[in-house]
Write an enzyme that holds these catalytic residues in place. Structure first.
Site, PDB file in Angstrom:
ATOM      1  N   ASP A   1      60.447  14.313   8.367  1.00 12.30           N
ATOM      2  CA  ASP A   1      61.082  14.877   9.551  1.00 12.30           C
ATOM      3  C   ASP A   1      60.529  16.262   9.902  1.00 12.30           C
ATOM      4  O   ASP A   1      61.275  17.240   9.974  1.00 12.30           O
ATOM      5  CB  ASP A   1      62.600  14.942   9.271  1.00 12.30           C
ATOM      6  CG  ASP A   1      63.397  15.331  10.494  1.00 12.30           C
ATOM      7  OD1 ASP A   1      62.980  15.006  11.615  1.00 12.30           O
ATOM      8  OD2 ASP A   1      64.461  15.973  10.321  1.00 12.30           O
TER       9      ASP A   1
ATOM     10  N   ASN B   1      60.962  14.976  -2.475  1.00  9.49           N
ATOM     11  CA  ASN B   1      62.135  15.100  -1.621  1.00  9.49           C
ATOM     12  C   ASN B   1      62.537  13.727  -1.100  1.00  9.49           C
ATOM     13  O   ASN B   1      61.733  13.042  -0.451  1.00  9.49           O
ATOM     14  CB  ASN B   1      61.864  16.007  -0.425  1.00  9.49           C
ATOM     15  CG  ASN B   1      63.094  16.104   0.481  1.00  9.49           C
ATOM     16  OD1 ASN B   1      64.074  16.763   0.142  1.00  9.49           O
ATOM     17  ND2 ASN B   1      63.053  15.421   1.626  1.00  9.49           N
ATOM     18  N   GLU B   2      63.755  13.343  -1.408  1.00  5.02           N
ATOM     19  CA  GLU B   2      64.359  12.110  -0.908  1.00  5.02           C
ATOM     20  C   GLU B   2      63.464  10.885  -1.019  1.00  5.02           C
ATOM     21  O   GLU B   2      63.200  10.199  -0.027  1.00  5.02           O
ATOM     22  CB  GLU B   2      64.807  12.292   0.547  1.00  5.02           C
ATOM     23  CG  GLU B   2      65.881  13.345   0.696  1.00  5.02           C
ATOM     24  CD  GLU B   2      66.610  13.271   2.033  1.00  5.02           C
ATOM     25  OE1 GLU B   2      66.100  12.622   2.953  1.00  5.02           O
ATOM     26  OE2 GLU B   2      67.691  13.857   2.134  1.00  5.02           O
TER      27      GLU B   2
ATOM     28  N   ASN C   1      70.631  16.076  -1.526  1.00  2.00           N
ATOM     29  CA  ASN C   1      70.820  16.355  -0.101  1.00  2.00           C
ATOM     30  C   ASN C   1      71.968  15.485   0.390  1.00  2.00           C
ATOM     31  O   ASN C   1      71.939  14.262   0.197  1.00  2.00           O
ATOM     32  CB  ASN C   1      69.556  15.997   0.693  1.00  2.00           C
ATOM     33  CG  ASN C   1      68.355  16.827   0.269  1.00  2.00           C
ATOM     34  OD1 ASN C   1      68.504  17.841  -0.407  1.00  2.00           O
ATOM     35  ND2 ASN C   1      67.173  16.401   0.686  1.00  2.00           N
TER      36      ASN C   1
ATOM     37  N   TYR D   1      74.871  14.519   3.599  1.00  2.00           N
ATOM     38  CA  TYR D   1      75.213  14.645   5.023  1.00  2.00           C
ATOM     39  C   TYR D   1      76.486  13.889   5.381  1.00  2.00           C
ATOM     40  O   TYR D   1      76.600  13.358   6.474  1.00  2.00           O
ATOM     41  CB  TYR D   1      74.027  14.167   5.872  1.00  2.00           C
ATOM     42  CG  TYR D   1      72.852  15.127   5.815  1.00  2.00           C
ATOM     43  CD1 TYR D   1      72.805  16.233   6.657  1.00  2.00           C
ATOM     44  CD2 TYR D   1      71.818  14.942   4.909  1.00  2.00           C
ATOM     45  CE1 TYR D   1      71.744  17.133   6.595  1.00  2.00           C
ATOM     46  CE2 TYR D   1      70.753  15.838   4.837  1.00  2.00           C
ATOM     47  CZ  TYR D   1      70.725  16.925   5.687  1.00  2.00           C
ATOM     48  OH  TYR D   1      69.678  17.819   5.628  1.00  2.00           O
TER      49      TYR D   1
ATOM     50  N   TYR E   1      75.506  12.330   9.187  1.00  2.00           N
ATOM     51  CA  TYR E   1      74.888  11.012   9.350  1.00  2.00           C
ATOM     52  C   TYR E   1      75.870   9.902   8.986  1.00  2.00           C
ATOM     53  O   TYR E   1      75.790   8.791   9.496  1.00  2.00           O
ATOM     54  CB  TYR E   1      73.620  10.888   8.509  1.00  2.00           C
ATOM     55  CG  TYR E   1      72.475  11.715   9.039  1.00  2.00           C
ATOM     56  CD1 TYR E   1      71.984  11.514  10.328  1.00  2.00           C
ATOM     57  CD2 TYR E   1      71.872  12.700   8.268  1.00  2.00           C
ATOM     58  CE1 TYR E   1      70.935  12.275  10.823  1.00  2.00           C
ATOM     59  CE2 TYR E   1      70.831  13.459   8.753  1.00  2.00           C
ATOM     60  CZ  TYR E   1      70.365  13.244  10.031  1.00  2.00           C
ATOM     61  OH  TYR E   1      69.329  13.993  10.522  1.00  2.00           O
TER      62      TYR E   1
ATOM     63  N   GLU F   1      70.374  20.306   0.372  1.00  2.00           N
ATOM     64  CA  GLU F   1      70.488  20.170   1.832  1.00  2.00           C
ATOM     65  C   GLU F   1      71.894  19.754   2.191  1.00  2.00           C
ATOM     66  O   GLU F   1      72.477  18.863   1.550  1.00  2.00           O
ATOM     67  CB  GLU F   1      69.542  19.086   2.379  1.00  2.00           C
ATOM     68  CG  GLU F   1      68.092  19.486   2.452  1.00  2.00           C
ATOM     69  CD  GLU F   1      67.232  18.422   3.146  1.00  2.00           C
ATOM     70  OE1 GLU F   1      67.760  17.694   4.022  1.00  2.00           O
ATOM     71  OE2 GLU F   1      66.039  18.342   2.808  1.00  2.00           O
TER      72      GLU F   1
ATOM     73  N   TRP G   1      70.719  23.271   5.037  1.00  2.00           N
ATOM     74  CA  TRP G   1      69.610  22.732   5.828  1.00  2.00           C
ATOM     75  C   TRP G   1      69.902  23.010   7.268  1.00  2.00           C
ATOM     76  O   TRP G   1      70.905  22.524   7.782  1.00  2.00           O
ATOM     77  CB  TRP G   1      69.445  21.230   5.611  1.00  2.00           C
ATOM     78  CG  TRP G   1      68.191  20.698   6.250  1.00  2.00           C
ATOM     79  CD1 TRP G   1      68.104  19.978   7.409  1.00  2.00           C
ATOM     80  CD2 TRP G   1      66.856  20.871   5.778  1.00  2.00           C
ATOM     81  NE1 TRP G   1      66.791  19.686   7.680  1.00  2.00           N
ATOM     82  CE2 TRP G   1      66.001  20.231   6.697  1.00  2.00           C
ATOM     83  CE3 TRP G   1      66.300  21.537   4.680  1.00  2.00           C
ATOM     84  CZ2 TRP G   1      64.619  20.217   6.547  1.00  2.00           C
ATOM     85  CZ3 TRP G   1      64.919  21.514   4.537  1.00  2.00           C
ATOM     86  CH2 TRP G   1      64.101  20.852   5.462  1.00  2.00           C
TER      87      TRP G   1
ATOM     88  N   LYS H   1      69.011  21.750  13.063  1.00  2.00           N
ATOM     89  CA  LYS H   1      69.949  22.129  11.998  1.00  2.00           C
ATOM     90  C   LYS H   1      69.759  23.567  11.532  1.00  2.00           C
ATOM     91  O   LYS H   1      70.415  24.009  10.588  1.00  2.00           O
ATOM     92  CB  LYS H   1      69.848  21.163  10.811  1.00  2.00           C
ATOM     93  CG  LYS H   1      70.300  19.745  11.169  1.00  2.00           C
ATOM     94  CD  LYS H   1      70.530  18.871   9.973  1.00  2.00           C
ATOM     95  CE  LYS H   1      70.847  17.448  10.404  1.00  2.00           C
ATOM     96  NZ  LYS H   1      69.681  16.753  11.009  1.00  2.00           N
TER      97      LYS H   1
HETATM   98  C1  BDP Z   1      66.837  15.123   5.066  1.00  2.00           C
HETATM   99  C2  BDP Z   1      65.386  15.499   4.882  1.00  2.00           C
HETATM  100  C3  BDP Z   1      64.952  16.592   5.847  1.00  2.00           C
HETATM  101  C4  BDP Z   1      65.474  16.307   7.224  1.00  2.00           C
HETATM  102  C5  BDP Z   1      66.984  16.281   7.167  1.00  2.00           C
HETATM  103  C6  BDP Z   1      67.596  16.004   8.535  1.00  2.00           C
HETATM  104  O1  BDP Z   1      65.135  15.901   3.565  1.00  2.00           O
HETATM  105  O2  BDP Z   1      63.552  16.694   5.843  1.00  2.00           O
HETATM  106  O3  BDP Z   1      65.022  17.222   8.176  1.00  2.00           O
HETATM  107  O4  BDP Z   1      67.396  15.254   6.313  1.00  2.00           O
HETATM  108  O5  BDP Z   1      67.754  14.844   8.880  1.00  2.00           O
HETATM  109  O6  BDP Z   1      66.973  13.754   4.927  1.00  2.00           O
HETATM  110  O7  BDP Z   1      67.875  16.948   9.258  1.00  2.00           O
END
Ligand code: BDP
Length: 615
Positions: A190, A425-426, A488, A490, A494, A526, A571, A591
């Protein structure tokens, strides 16, 4: 007959050029940053270069390495994408040219070219001769060009780069259709795939016999410290001298080499420890033969318990961000004023750390972190790793990750600011449990993948904790194989969109479960919400400044109740450019707690009040 010769000559030359010895880079050659000092010379080639796109891929055949015709101007360092109007999404072959006068005083020394980074692959020619090639962006590479360069003369430097997105590359791209979530350019990550010579290119010279590498390790015990200095030599040097200068200290040792290595162990009574409050740097000088190298080092220790991260034996809680190298027009190119501003904003907001998401940053960032007392989670470019496209591809990516780990450690091992290595990362498993708050199972193959990366990092450096950063719903077993766990999350964005309260409940439960299962500290690397600066509401609503602040506040307050959470990284630090896609309005990720031009959003003021009050 004559005609025939004319026809065949370029073919031979071009065959020869392709088959000619392009050396591959040696990680040790990037260990010591170029330095102008009493024994070494260094010339930074930053400035305006010539530039030409090679859309038809004819450059090598047409011998562009002998000089570019009909070229345009380009600034180096800097991504090329936004420096002209027709190249934003172009990721194919490009050529750069610079001319550099190498002074007479460099005669008799070994001469190198060093490229700070080239995304993704590069080839270098000096005076028309092939010198070296390198794959992998975001990390430097260097080649000995002593036999190709002319001293007391101008030299032609030509560098070809390309940043094609491929499933076998790290980071990964062009993975087939992502349905309605596909993007353009097709990254599996991303951020925008900016390209070109984004960091400084150097010429430098070193004595014929001298210091090949220096590795410092510091051990802190009650009231005293030990600094061990491992020196690797090249050529015929017999002895080395090591001096450590700093507050109340001038330590000196004379060493004999055994084989190519010599080690000094320096005891420092009452050391002035490097910390976030007092980022004190000692000056280490190494002398071997006629060669001298100066290194700023910090004396500090890093370790983990089952709940905490310790700096100099005391718990440290990471307050900060995931960041990007990103700015309009510069792209991922080093922008000195932006870097300085970012460090000043980190201080303003009360942060003590950041992660170099999702790739190693310019070495200037690392040196600045040493001076400013900012703690770094240093990440290789392994973002968007997947396991679903077959073991052949996965194995190629694994070898690339291992190479990137070795290069990153070679580059950054002496920075006191670097406290954790992040190896991915992820990464994305074959099966996911995205919205449920539960993790996915890890198969033996993928678990071994990460265990192998872990071993590679430990072999390269046994002094720092190693981690990977886990995706929401991904396998927790991958994280459990590391020294500490980074996640990370969300929930409320999400998943459970707009519902911060229920999102944080799931977050809280998952933190407890994860710690119970593995008994290791957790850093939340994040959590955040896209926020359009200037958008406000009286009731909680996604994308507004109030929502972002409430989201961040709820996560931080949840973490405050758990003594095994060792850090919270929001993040993101600032808004940044991405590929185009329907979840990225205007090709941007919003973000950021600061806008892309570094204006604070409401959340920045909230963080400033929270973080400046707590340690
Ligand atoms: C995470 C990723 C990051 C993205 C973020 C997002 O590590 O690179 O920018 O989500 O969706 O999954 O903002």
């Amino acid at each position: 007959m004559k005609k025939f010769y004319l026809f065949i000559l370029p073919v031979i030359v071009s065959f020869a050029a392709n088959a000619q010895a392009f050396m591959t880079a040696n990680a040790q050659d990037i260990a010591l940053y170029p330095q102008q000092n009493e024994s070494r010379n260094a010339m930074n080639l930053s400035g305006i270069w010539k530039f030409k796109k090679d859309t038809a891929g004819v450059g090598e055949k047409e011998q562009w390495f002998n000089g570019l015709t009909h070229a345009v101007s380009i600034a180096v360092p800097g991504s090329y994408n936004e420096q002209m109007e027709d190249s934003r999404d172009y990721l194919g072959l490009v050529w750069y040219e610079q001319r550099a006068f190498v002074p007479k005083s460099w005669a008799g020394q070994k001469i190198f070219i060093r490229v700070g980074s080239a995304s993704y692959a590069a080839k270098i020619w000096v005076n028309g001769k092939p010198v070296g090639m390198h794959e992998g962006g975001h990390l430097p590479f260097a080649f000995d060009i002593s036999n190709d360069v002319s001293v007391n003369a101008e030299n032609l430097i030509v560098i070809q780069t390309e940043n094609e997105l491929k499933p076998t590359r790290v980071p990964t791209g062009n993975l087939g259709s992502g349905g309605m979530f596909s993007n353009n350019p097709k990254t599996n990550y991303d951020f925008f795939p900016y390209a070109g010579l984004e960091r400084a290119v150097w010429l430098y010279s070193i004595p014929q016999n001298g210091i090949g590498d220096i590795t410092t390790k510091t051990i802190v015990n009650d009231g005293s410290a030990t600094v061990s200095v491992l020196i690797k030599k090249y050529g015929s040097v017999k002895k080395a001298a090591v001096k450590l200068n700093g507050d109340n200290t001038t330590e000196q040792s004379l060493l004999d080499f055994s084989g190519d290595e010599a080690t000094a162990v320096i005891k420092v009574p009452n050391p002035r420890l490097w910390s976030t409050d007092d980022p004190y740097l000692y000056q280490l000088t190494v002398i071997a033969g006629t060669d001298v190298y100066h290194l700023n080092i910090g004396i500090r220790s890093v370790s983990v318990t089952n709940k905490q991260l310790l700096l100099n034996g005391k718990p440290v809680f990471l307050k900060g961000f995931g960041k990007h190298e990103d700015f309009p027009i510069f792209g991922k190119g080093l922008a000195g004023p932006v870097m300085v501003k970012d460090y000043s904003l980190l201080k303003w907001v009360g942060a003590n750390s950041y992660r170099t998401s999702h790739y190693p940053y310019d070495e200037e960032y690392m040196m600045m972190a040493d001076r400013e007392g900012i703690l770094i989670i240093d990440e290789i470019p392994a973002v968007g790793l997947i396991f679903a496209d077959g073991e052949a591809n996965v194995d190629i990516r694994k070898e690339t990750c291992k190479k990137q780990i070795r290069e990153l450690v070679a580059r950054d091992k002496n920075h006191p600011s670097v406290i954790i290595w992040s190896l991915a990362n992820e990464p994305f498993p074959k099966n996911m449990n995205f919205g449920s708050g539960k993790d996915a199972p890890a198969d033996a193959y993928s678990l071994n993948f990460f265990k192998e990366l872990y071993r590679t990092a430990k072999e390269a450096d046994d002094t720092r904790p190693v981690t990977i950063v886990g995706l929401q719903g991904g396998p927790s077993e991958w994280l459990g194989a590391m020294d500490l766990m980074c996640i990370n999350r969300y929930y409320g964005w999400y998943t459970q969109p707009g519902d911060i309260k229920n999102g944080v409940k799931l977050f809280s439960q998952e933190l407890d479960d994860l710690h119970l299962k593995y008994n290791k500290p957790i850093i939340v690397t994040e959590f955040g919400a896209d926020t359009y600066a200037g958008m406000h509401t009286d009731q909680q609503e996604m994308f507004t400044e109030e929502f972002q602040k409430d989201f961040i506040k709820a996560y931080l307050e949840c973490a405050d109740t758990k003594d095994f959470v060792a850090g919270m990284h929001v993040w993101a630090f600032a808004d940044f450019k991405t590929s185009q896609g329907i979840i990225r309005f205007g090709g941007m990720n919003y973000k950021g707690v600061f806008t892309r031009d570094r204006k604070p959003k409401l959340a920045a003021y909230y963080l400033r009040s929270k973080w400046n009050l707590t340690h």
